[in-house]
Design an enzyme around this catalytic site. Structure first.
Site, short mmCIF file in Angstrom:
data_model
loop_
_atom_site.label_atom_id
_atom_site.label_comp_id
_atom_site.label_asym_id
_atom_site.label_seq_id
_atom_site.Cartn_x
_atom_site.Cartn_y
_atom_site.Cartn_z
N SER A 105 -9.33 1.17 2.96
CA SER A 105 -8.47 1.94 2.07
C SER A 105 -7.36 1.11 1.45
CB SER A 105 -7.88 3.13 2.81
OG SER A 105 -7.01 2.69 3.84
N LYS A 133 0.85 -1.17 0.00
CA LYS A 133 0.00 0.00 0.00
C LYS A 133 0.90 1.23 0.00
CE LYS A 133 -3.88 1.75 2.84
NZ LYS A 133 -4.74 1.38 3.99
N SER A 183 -9.69 -0.98 7.23
CA SER A 183 -9.07 -0.89 5.92
C SER A 183 -8.32 -2.13 5.47
CB SER A 183 -8.12 0.32 5.86
OG SER A 183 -8.86 1.51 5.92
#
Length: 580
Positions: free
Chosen positions: A271, A199, A295
């Site tokens: 996310s 990420k 997330s």
């Protein structure tokens, strides 16, 4: 303690020798306020003053309170560096509680991985447990595997929009080095030569780290995050910086929306959208995501993968974007349970750059029996949405495996009130960008996006922040009671209460695919917008559905041992998203 004055007495220069300092005697600063100002502000804070109280507050505000904002708005402004953490630190282990297992033990499965697939696609979707054995046995080179994943990233990213930066040159160099080291007998462990993606909120030296946000898209850090360093040391091969919703919210970033490989008409959820999509589509061997309030859990659920959110403090966040100091966690996102444990083993341990990271032990034996483990569940939650037949079948599977279902309960408290802490810390982390209106550059500007939430958070009460913090400890005490009665919990993955509770208490979670459901409408992280309805499907579409286990603090080994047994019993991990 100093006596309190509302500024009606003599100025400090006129006080007799030995007089103590007093509140309310500073020179007046800031804009004028009136009783009407307070009357309007009371509506935001849901308090009520009398007319005389309002008049006194307005008359004295500029002497008693306005100077408290000098750090930000006064002549002696003091900048707060990005890496500066608050003085207060959340410790998930309550006084007197045992902080996890007493020994370090990590015994992975010893099964024969079988022959190396000739088909590139079959290789790409193979679990880390097999890939690592093939590389260790020199039946597969890192160079070949890295080439497969780089090709797939280039081929499928236009569909998914899950890649922010492809790290081709670094990956090829790391793969070549891994092959040379392994050929020379220097095998570093199960991640050696395995391509992975992160990420894009973990710093990578000399490689852009954008946080998915327009104003950071050219940001190039000079050092690697602690987790990146550890994975480099483990010999893993970084192939991509993967997408995240801007500043770690939902699944829309400056490059668009990251899509779900199982249902391309909907977002991957966020996310950790990029790690979720890329792992599900077989574009990386594993990935690293982060969670503050769901997330890792949500994209793992949506994309049908395994997401492990570690205990708060187990994995250091040094070099990671800060959203919320007392909530942020980094963890593995993989295609199987044991894969996640292999990654967690490599990235655990404290780092001096993260004051919340702590020494911890990891006790995991992939072959140990799960017989007799007490699995708590909340009966009412299993009967209502968002629980499905897959969740209820998972509870039956618990019984079939010899684990013992135990009814659990929690008080009916306003757990969402804890989000005051998240919003206040997030607004503090991005204060400057909010106040100078750089937040206006973000693609999403709806009411439930960060720009509006961070602006609104300026008006949250500091007193209520402290009260929410006290509620947080009360909730942690309740969770300690629950875990005195059970060894782990089985819960619907997206049940709001447990997502909020366990993120604030710091308990680890494991989300794993348990079956499939049909959906007649695309799903979204965003509040419904009548002006932009989501796609509907007739007939309904078949998508994966996951369940979530919650473990005791620092007992990821027990949690994942149970998850491994459930995964084998479910028998649904091998199915791939069509078209990938």
């Amino acid at each position: 303690m100093a006596t309190v004055s509302l500024g009606q007495g003599p100025a400090p220069a006129e006080l007799p020798p030995g007089a103590p300092s007093a509140f309310g005697t500073a020179p007046p600063v800031g804009p004028s306020v009136s009783p009407a100002t307070f009357a309007e502000a009371e509506k935001l804070l849901r308090v009520e003053l009398t007319g005389s109280e309002r008049a006194m507050a307005a008359d004295s505000w500029r002497r008693t309170m306005a100077s408290l904002y000098e750090r930000r708005a006064g002549p002696r402004k003091a900048a707060l560096e990005t890496a500066l953490a608050p003085a207060s630190r959340w410790d998930p282990v309550l006084p007197g509680e045992k902080p996890g297992p007493e020994r370090d033990r990590f015994l992975r499965s010893q099964t024969d991985p079988g022959p190396v697939p000739a088909n590139d696609e079959d290789l790409a979707f193979s679990p880390l447990t097999r890939l690592s054995r093939w590389i260790e046995q020199r039946k597969l080179t890192s160079r070949r595997l890295t080439g497969i994943y780089l090709s797939r990233l280039e081929q499928f990213n236009p569909k998914l929009r899950c890649v922010i930066t492809l790290t081709r040159d670094l990956a090829l160099a790391q793969a070549q080095r891994a092959d040379q080291e392994i050929a020379a007998g220097n095998y570093r462990g199960p991640l050696h030569g395995i391509p992975w993606g992160t990420k894009d909120l973990l710093d990578t030296a000399g490689i852009t780290t954008t946080y998915g946000a327009e104003f950071f898209r050219h940001r190039v850090p000079s050092a690697n995050a602690a987790v990146v360093k550890r994975l480099h040391e483990a010999g893993a091969v970084l192939v991509a910086k993967l997408s995240l919703g801007a500043l770690a919210l939902n699944d829309i970033w400056f490059g668009g929306q990251t899509m779900n490989p199982w249902l391309l008409e909907e977002g991957a959820s966020g996310s950790s959208a990029g790690p979720g999509a890329a792992t599900a589509a077989g574009l990386v061997g594993f990935s690293i995501g982060s969670e503050t309030g769901g997330s890792i859990v949500s994209p793992s659920m949506r994309c049908g993968i395994t997401g492990l959110r570690p205990t708060y403090g187990r994995v250091p966040r040094t070099g990671a974007m800060t959203l919320c100091w007392s909530l942020d966690k980094l963890g593995p996102m993989t295609r199987s349970v044991e894969d996640a444990m292999l990654v967690l083993h490599a990235i655990s341990g404290p780092d001096g750059g993260d004051l919340a990271s702590v020494p911890s032990k990891l006790d995991f034996d992939a072959s140990e029996s799960v017989q007799g483990l007490r699995v708590g569940y909340f009966p009412s939650w299993m009967k209502e949405r968002p629980a499905t037949e897959v969740d209820r079948a998972a509870l039956e599977t618990v019984k079939n495996l010899g684990m013992i279902p135990v009814e659990a309960s929690l008080p009916d408290w306003p757990y969402d009130s804890l989000n005051l802490i998240l919003f206040a810390e997030g607004a503090a982390a991005f204060e400057e960008l909010t106040l100078n209106h750089e937040m206006d550059q973000l693609k999403v500007q709806v009411a439930d996006a960060w720009p509006n939430i961070f602006r609104q958070s300026r008006f949250l009460s500091a007193v209520d922040f402290v009260q929410a913090d006290r509620l947080r400890r009360k909730v942690a005490q309740e969770m300690a009671r629950v875990f005195s009665e059970v060894d782990l919990l089985l819960v619907p993955s997206l049940r709001d209460e447990i997502l909020t509770i366990t993120n604030f208490t710091g308990h680890p979670s494991l989300t794993l695919r348990a079956g499939f459901v049909e959906v007649s409408q695309a799903r979204s992280d965003w509040a419904p917008d009548p002006n932009h309805p989501l796609p509907r499907f007739s007939p309904p579409r078949r998508v994966p559905h996951g369940v979530t286990l919650i473990g005791r603090l620092f007992e990821e080994g027990t949690m994942c041992r149970a998850g491994l047994a459930l995964e084998r019993a479910f028998g649904v991990t091998d199915e791939r998203p069509p078209g990938f």
